[in-house]
Design an enzyme around this catalytic site. Structure first.
Site, short mmCIF file in Angstrom:
data_model
loop_
_atom_site.label_atom_id
_atom_site.label_comp_id
_atom_site.label_asym_id
_atom_site.label_seq_id
_atom_site.Cartn_x
_atom_site.Cartn_y
_atom_site.Cartn_z
N GLY A 1 22.31 -1.13 -1.26
CA GLY A 1 21.55 -0.26 -0.37
C GLY A 1 20.07 -0.43 -0.67
O GLY A 1 19.70 -0.86 -1.76
N GLN B 1 11.33 1.22 -0.75
CA GLN B 1 11.59 0.29 -1.85
C GLN B 1 10.98 -1.08 -1.59
O GLN B 1 10.97 -1.92 -2.49
CB GLN B 1 13.08 0.17 -2.12
CG GLN B 1 13.67 1.42 -2.74
CD GLN B 1 15.10 1.21 -3.12
OE1 GLN B 1 15.99 1.40 -2.30
NE2 GLN B 1 15.33 0.78 -4.36
N CYS C 1 19.36 1.40 -9.92
CA CYS C 1 18.44 1.35 -8.78
C CYS C 1 17.62 0.06 -8.85
O CYS C 1 17.15 -0.31 -9.93
CB CYS C 1 17.52 2.56 -8.82
SG CYS C 1 16.34 2.65 -7.46
N LEU C 2 17.45 -0.58 -7.70
CA LEU C 2 16.64 -1.79 -7.65
C LEU C 2 15.18 -1.52 -8.02
O LEU C 2 14.49 -2.42 -8.49
CB LEU C 2 16.70 -2.42 -6.25
CG LEU C 2 18.08 -2.90 -5.80
CD1 LEU C 2 18.03 -3.39 -4.36
CD2 LEU C 2 18.63 -3.96 -6.73
N HIS D 1 22.04 8.30 -2.55
CA HIS D 1 20.97 7.62 -3.28
C HIS D 1 19.85 7.20 -2.33
O HIS D 1 18.67 7.44 -2.60
CB HIS D 1 21.58 6.41 -4.00
CG HIS D 1 20.64 5.61 -4.81
ND1 HIS D 1 20.64 5.65 -6.18
CD2 HIS D 1 19.66 4.73 -4.47
CE1 HIS D 1 19.71 4.82 -6.65
NE2 HIS D 1 19.10 4.25 -5.61
N GLU D 2 20.21 6.56 -1.21
CA GLU D 2 19.20 6.07 -0.28
C GLU D 2 18.48 7.21 0.43
O GLU D 2 17.28 7.15 0.66
CB GLU D 2 19.80 5.08 0.72
CG GLU D 2 20.45 3.86 0.10
CD GLU D 2 19.60 3.13 -0.94
OE1 GLU D 2 18.35 3.15 -0.85
OE2 GLU D 2 20.18 2.54 -1.87
N HIS E 1 15.86 8.50 -1.81
CA HIS E 1 14.66 7.67 -1.79
C HIS E 1 13.70 8.12 -0.69
O HIS E 1 12.49 8.20 -0.90
CB HIS E 1 15.01 6.19 -1.56
CG HIS E 1 15.28 5.43 -2.81
ND1 HIS E 1 14.36 5.30 -3.83
CD2 HIS E 1 16.36 4.73 -3.20
CE1 HIS E 1 14.87 4.56 -4.80
NE2 HIS E 1 16.10 4.21 -4.45
#
Length: 183
Positions: free
Chosen positions: A48, A53, A99-100, A141-142, A145
């Protein structure tokens, strides 16, 4: 694959820590952004990715991940609104999360094992995505963000400090390796 890979924005960058703006124009620029987000997510081996991001202050995320049954789901959601089960119907999954934008470490984080989002696709048509397992975690999670919240913000102070320490150590090691010619 369409789309250009863009660099992933890292923890500490202001765009990651403030709520994103609502998308108002469902146009070619939005479609291009979504293509770039998919390309960037796949390049980073993610499941995701939220627009902030890759440094874009808009309420949109992409996903490509399985649910609890192993069925793969892929799509984009614009201006998502998260729906969670009521407290009496809520069951928590305390799996690992990463997380990226905080590459490397993971931490256990309890989240509801079922979630849904309502929003729009890139053409402005209403969509609803329901998920269990990893997909439920991804939707939460997204959406976090887009509110300017990282998963580490939901951890205890001690766990958050540990994750950030691991992240900084890995980052320093990578920078040192680059400085010495990758040896």
């Amino acid at each position: 694959m369409a789309g250009q890979v863009r660099p992933i924005t890292l923890v500490g960058t202001p765009v990651l820590h403030a709520p994103c703006r609502y998308v108002e124009d469902f146009d070619a620029a939005l479609a291009e952004l979504v293509d770039d987000m998919f390309a960037s997510m796949y390049e980073a081996d993610g499941v995701g990715l939220a627009a902030n991001q890759i440094g874009v202050d808009l309420r949109v995320f992409v996903y490509d991940c399985p649910d609890a049954d192993g069925t793969r789901h892929r799509g984009a959601v614009v201006n998502p609104v998260l729906e969670l089960p009521t407290l009496e119907d809520r069951r928590l999954d305390d799996g690992d999360e990463g997380c990226l934008s905080v590459p490397g470490p993971h931490a256990r984080l309890a989240r509801p094992d079922h979630a849904a989002v309502q929003g729009f696709d890139v053409n402005g048509k209403p969509v609803r995505v329901e998920g269990t397992g990893l997909l439920a975690r991804c939707l939460q999670h997204e959406t976090d963000h887009l509110e300017g919240r990282l998963y580490i913000d939901r951890l205890s102070a001690r766990a958050r400090k540990k994750v950030l320490k691991e992240y900084e150590a890995a980052r320093a090691e990578a920078e040192e390796s680059l400085a010495s010619g990758g040896q």
